[in-house]
Design a protein around this motif. Structure first.
Motif, PDB file in Angstrom:
ATOM      1  N   GLY A 119      16.813   0.036  11.518  1.00  0.00           N
ATOM      2  CA  GLY A 119      16.438  -1.194  12.188  1.00  0.00           C
ATOM      3  C   GLY A 119      14.982  -1.144  12.618  1.00  0.00           C
ATOM      4  O   GLY A 119      14.385  -0.066  12.749  1.00  0.00           O
ATOM      5  N   THR A 120      14.424  -2.301  12.858  1.00  0.00           N
ATOM      6  CA  THR A 120      13.032  -2.358  13.311  1.00  0.00           C
ATOM      7  C   THR A 120      12.832  -1.576  14.596  1.00  0.00           C
ATOM      8  O   THR A 120      11.799  -0.921  14.788  1.00  0.00           O
ATOM      9  CB  THR A 120      12.606  -3.825  13.522  1.00  0.00           C
ATOM     10  OG1 THR A 120      12.762  -4.541  12.296  1.00  0.00           O
ATOM     11  CG2 THR A 120      11.155  -3.913  13.982  1.00  0.00           C
ATOM     12  N   LEU A 121      13.815  -1.625  15.482  1.00  0.00           N
ATOM     13  CA  LEU A 121      13.710  -0.948  16.778  1.00  0.00           C
ATOM     14  C   LEU A 121      14.402   0.412  16.790  1.00  0.00           C
ATOM     15  O   LEU A 121      14.542   1.018  17.850  1.00  0.00           O
ATOM     16  CB  LEU A 121      14.292  -1.844  17.876  1.00  0.00           C
ATOM     17  CG  LEU A 121      13.592  -3.197  18.060  1.00  0.00           C
ATOM     18  CD1 LEU A 121      14.247  -3.998  19.186  1.00  0.00           C
ATOM     19  CD2 LEU A 121      12.107  -3.009  18.344  1.00  0.00           C
ATOM     20  N   SER A 122      14.816   0.890  15.623  1.00  0.00           N
ATOM     21  CA  SER A 122      15.368   2.244  15.551  1.00  0.00           C
ATOM     22  C   SER A 122      14.257   3.265  15.745  1.00  0.00           C
ATOM     23  O   SER A 122      13.135   3.075  15.272  1.00  0.00           O
ATOM     24  CB  SER A 122      16.037   2.485  14.190  1.00  0.00           C
ATOM     25  OG  SER A 122      17.170   1.671  14.017  1.00  0.00           O
ATOM     26  N   ASN A 123      14.567   4.344  16.425  1.00  0.00           N
ATOM     27  CA  ASN A 123      13.588   5.409  16.613  1.00  0.00           C
ATOM     28  C   ASN A 123      13.357   6.108  15.268  1.00  0.00           C
ATOM     29  O   ASN A 123      14.306   6.622  14.675  1.00  0.00           O
ATOM     30  CB  ASN A 123      14.096   6.405  17.650  1.00  0.00           C
ATOM     31  CG  ASN A 123      13.055   7.415  18.061  1.00  0.00           C
ATOM     32  OD1 ASN A 123      12.269   7.875  17.234  1.00  0.00           O
ATOM     33  ND2 ASN A 123      13.041   7.769  19.342  1.00  0.00           N
ATOM     34  N   PRO A 124      12.112   6.138  14.757  1.00  0.00           N
ATOM     35  CA  PRO A 124      11.845   6.759  13.450  1.00  0.00           C
ATOM     36  C   PRO A 124      12.314   8.211  13.369  1.00  0.00           C
ATOM     37  O   PRO A 124      12.708   8.680  12.295  1.00  0.00           O
ATOM     38  CB  PRO A 124      10.325   6.653  13.310  1.00  0.00           C
ATOM     39  CG  PRO A 124       9.939   5.503  14.191  1.00  0.00           C
ATOM     40  CD  PRO A 124      10.886   5.564  15.344  1.00  0.00           C
ATOM     41  N   CYS A 127      15.799   9.016  11.969  1.00  0.00           N
ATOM     42  CA  CYS A 127      16.017   8.951  10.522  1.00  0.00           C
ATOM     43  C   CYS A 127      15.941  10.323   9.866  1.00  0.00           C
ATOM     44  O   CYS A 127      16.293  10.472   8.687  1.00  0.00           O
ATOM     45  CB  CYS A 127      14.999   8.005   9.881  1.00  0.00           C
ATOM     46  SG  CYS A 127      15.124   6.304  10.477  1.00  0.00           S
ATOM     47  N   GLN A 128      15.490  11.319  10.602  1.00  0.00           N
ATOM     48  CA  GLN A 128      15.425  12.686  10.090  1.00  0.00           C
ATOM     49  C   GLN A 128      16.552  13.549  10.628  1.00  0.00           C
ATOM     50  O   GLN A 128      16.580  14.756  10.397  1.00  0.00           O
ATOM     51  CB  GLN A 128      14.070  13.323  10.483  1.00  0.00           C
ATOM     52  CG  GLN A 128      12.850  12.493  10.112  1.00  0.00           C
ATOM     53  CD  GLN A 128      12.783  12.216   8.626  1.00  0.00           C
ATOM     54  OE1 GLN A 128      13.073  13.095   7.819  1.00  0.00           O
ATOM     55  NE2 GLN A 128      12.385  10.998   8.251  1.00  0.00           N
ATOM     56  N   SER A 129      17.487  12.943  11.312  1.00  0.00           N
ATOM     57  CA  SER A 129      18.552  13.697  11.963  1.00  0.00           C
ATOM     58  C   SER A 129      19.488  14.360  10.946  1.00  0.00           C
ATOM     59  O   SER A 129      19.766  13.812   9.872  1.00  0.00           O
ATOM     60  CB  SER A 129      19.367  12.766  12.874  1.00  0.00           C
ATOM     61  OG  SER A 129      20.550  13.394  13.303  1.00  0.00           O
ATOM     62  N   SER A 130      19.999  15.519  11.296  1.00  0.00           N
ATOM     63  CA  SER A 130      20.980  16.207  10.448  1.00  0.00           C
ATOM     64  C   SER A 130      22.285  15.431  10.363  1.00  0.00           C
ATOM     65  O   SER A 130      23.081  15.637   9.445  1.00  0.00           O
ATOM     66  CB  SER A 130      21.260  17.606  11.008  1.00  0.00           C
ATOM     67  OG  SER A 130      21.826  17.531  12.315  1.00  0.00           O
ATOM     68  N   ALA A 131      22.512  14.516  11.324  1.00  0.00           N
ATOM     69  CA  ALA A 131      23.739  13.709  11.311  1.00  0.00           C
ATOM     70  C   ALA A 131      23.810  12.791  10.101  1.00  0.00           C
ATOM     71  O   ALA A 131      24.866  12.232   9.805  1.00  0.00           O
ATOM     72  CB  ALA A 131      23.832  12.882  12.587  1.00  0.00           C
ATOM     73  N   ASP A 157      26.619   4.983   2.511  1.00  0.00           N
ATOM     74  CA  ASP A 157      25.269   4.730   2.003  1.00  0.00           C
ATOM     75  C   ASP A 157      24.282   4.969   3.134  1.00  0.00           C
ATOM     76  O   ASP A 157      24.355   4.311   4.179  1.00  0.00           O
ATOM     77  CB  ASP A 157      25.130   3.289   1.493  1.00  0.00           C
ATOM     78  CG  ASP A 157      25.967   3.027   0.257  1.00  0.00           C
ATOM     79  OD1 ASP A 157      25.682   3.643  -0.774  1.00  0.00           O
ATOM     80  OD2 ASP A 157      26.907   2.205   0.329  1.00  0.00           O
ATOM     81  N   ILE A 158      23.379   5.906   2.941  1.00  0.00           N
ATOM     82  CA  ILE A 158      22.331   6.190   3.922  1.00  0.00           C
ATOM     83  C   ILE A 158      21.039   5.552   3.412  1.00  0.00           C
ATOM     84  O   ILE A 158      20.502   5.973   2.383  1.00  0.00           O
ATOM     85  CB  ILE A 158      22.136   7.704   4.125  1.00  0.00           C
ATOM     86  CG1 ILE A 158      23.468   8.368   4.495  1.00  0.00           C
ATOM     87  CG2 ILE A 158      21.073   7.958   5.185  1.00  0.00           C
ATOM     88  CD1 ILE A 158      24.054   7.918   5.812  1.00  0.00           C
ATOM     89  N   CYS A 159      20.546   4.542   4.120  1.00  0.00           N
ATOM     90  CA  CYS A 159      19.391   3.763   3.645  1.00  0.00           C
ATOM     91  C   CYS A 159      18.219   3.816   4.611  1.00  0.00           C
ATOM     92  O   CYS A 159      17.418   2.876   4.687  1.00  0.00           O
ATOM     93  CB  CYS A 159      19.807   2.310   3.415  1.00  0.00           C
ATOM     94  SG  CYS A 159      21.180   2.106   2.278  1.00  0.00           S
ATOM     95  N   VAL A 160      18.103   4.899   5.364  1.00  0.00           N
ATOM     96  CA  VAL A 160      17.047   4.964   6.378  1.00  0.00           C
ATOM     97  C   VAL A 160      15.667   5.197   5.776  1.00  0.00           C
ATOM     98  O   VAL A 160      14.648   4.998   6.443  1.00  0.00           O
ATOM     99  CB  VAL A 160      17.353   6.066   7.413  1.00  0.00           C
ATOM    100  CG1 VAL A 160      18.610   5.726   8.188  1.00  0.00           C
ATOM    101  CG2 VAL A 160      17.489   7.429   6.738  1.00  0.00           C
ATOM    102  N   GLU A 161      15.609   5.638   4.528  1.00  0.00           N
ATOM    103  CA  GLU A 161      14.319   5.833   3.879  1.00  0.00           C
ATOM    104  C   GLU A 161      13.869   4.572   3.143  1.00  0.00           C
ATOM    105  O   GLU A 161      12.768   4.511   2.635  1.00  0.00           O
ATOM    106  CB  GLU A 161      14.393   7.011   2.898  1.00  0.00           C
ATOM    107  CG  GLU A 161      14.761   8.333   3.546  1.00  0.00           C
ATOM    108  CD  GLU A 161      13.755   8.774   4.595  1.00  0.00           C
ATOM    109  OE1 GLU A 161      12.571   8.418   4.459  1.00  0.00           O
ATOM    110  OE2 GLU A 161      14.160   9.458   5.550  1.00  0.00           O
ATOM    111  N   ASP A 162      14.743   3.584   3.073  1.00  0.00           N
ATOM    112  CA  ASP A 162      14.406   2.346   2.394  1.00  0.00           C
ATOM    113  C   ASP A 162      13.554   1.462   3.285  1.00  0.00           C
ATOM    114  O   ASP A 162      13.255   1.793   4.437  1.00  0.00           O
ATOM    115  CB  ASP A 162      15.689   1.599   2.001  1.00  0.00           C
ATOM    116  CG  ASP A 162      16.470   2.333   0.935  1.00  0.00           C
ATOM    117  OD1 ASP A 162      17.286   3.188   1.311  1.00  0.00           O
ATOM    118  OD2 ASP A 162      16.239   2.072  -0.246  1.00  0.00           O
TER     119      ASP A 162
END
Length: 302
Positions: A119-124, A127-131, A157-162
């Motif tokens: 999300g726009t307000l997600s902490n960047p 996105c690197q979390s082991s979870a 589906d993990i799309c945090v790098e998109d």
């Protein structure tokens, strides 16, 4: 564990048995918690893409390294019931909350897909979390499936790098299609509302979009979007609601933490889908009864 889950790859192609190592959580559960003895039976489920099946298996102890052997009884294995489906779109939350959520989300029998987005307000940094690594979340999902007694696998589906949330991203994921406005899938954008507008309850949206469809052969389904700790932005709300035909909905006026909102949202939507499913089943039964009556009337006239 309410159901001992087995994978197809664990079943011997030659003998049809499953040998569990002594350090396996299922072995520990059968021996220590269920206190099963050789010859006893346990409830097992086979995970398969078609929904899987469940039944009974006999327990046998092996001397070879403390292995525990399960022998599924083919005569007791029956296909798991077809269920409504929920796709959960979740903007990546605090890693500790996501780790808590993996097994909880998987315990809902209706959850068939989990999509983690940025999300726009997600902490960047999140996105690197082991979870977000399969080696971490897959065992948690299996634990949740076992708790929920389900055998239908969950697609992740993990799309945090998109790119950030966009109509193009949702189209690429198959969440949005050209005809999605009329496809009978309830698309719910969780929103607390503001002083200018109060969204309808999520249950009402599901009932409206899934409960009155004439196609009784298909089970109802829903897509639920839940934002990060700081919420969705107005731009993201426009993408979901105005561009992708999602309906803003709420699960109460309280401002909830992400993990609480996910659990509450899934509970409300799951219950509403079950309600729609029963309604469709009742309509189908009425239709069959009318057809039977019509057939009987025809025979009497003859």
């Amino acid at each position: 564990m309410n159901l001992i889950l087995l994978k197809q790859s664990e079943i011997s192609a030659d003998t049809g048995v499953v040998d569990l190592p002594p350090n396996d959580e299922r072995t520990k559960h059968i021996r220590s918690h269920l206190k099963k003895m050789p010859g006893d039976k346990v409830s097992v489920g086979l995970i398969r893409p078609d929904g899987g099946c469940r039944g009974k298996a006999s327990v046998f102890e092996l001397q070879n390294g403390g292995l525990l052997r399960l022998v599924p009884n083919a005569e007791t294995m029956i296909a798991s019931p077809r269920l409504p489906e929920i796709t959960l779109i979740l903007a990546v939350p605090f890693p500790s909350r996501l780790k808590y959520l993996w097994p909880v989300m998987a315990s809902f029998a209706t959850v068939s897909r989990i999509v983690i987005v940025r999300g726009t307000l997600s902490n960047p940094e999140f996105c690197q979390s082991s979870a977000l690594r399969p080696s971490v979340y897959e065992p948690m999902i299996e634990a949740g499936m076992s708790q929920g007694g389900r055998t239908r696998p969950i697609k992740v589906d993990i799309c945090v790098e998109d790119e950030s949330i966009s109509k193009q991203l949702l189209e690429r994921l198959g969440i949005v299609t050209k005809n999605n406005a009329d496809d009978g899938i309830a698309r719910i954008f969780l929103d607390c509302g503001d002083e200018n507008a109060t969204p309808p309850p999520a249950r009402d949206v599901v009932i409206e979009q899934c409960g009155n469809k004439d196609n009784n052969s298909e089970l109802p389904s829903a897509i639920l979007a839940v934002g990060p700790e700081r919420g969705w932005t107005d731009e993201e709300a426009d993408i979901f609601v105005k561009q992708c035909c999602f309906s803003s909905a709420m699960i109460g006026s309280s401002i909830l933490r992400v993990d609480t909102a996910v659990v509450a949202g899934l509970a409300v939507v799951s219950a509403a889908l079950d309600e729609c499913s029963h309604t469709k089943s009742d309509r189908a039964d009425c239709k069959r009864r009318r057809q039977d009556c019509a057939s009987d009337s025809t025979e009497l006239k003859r």
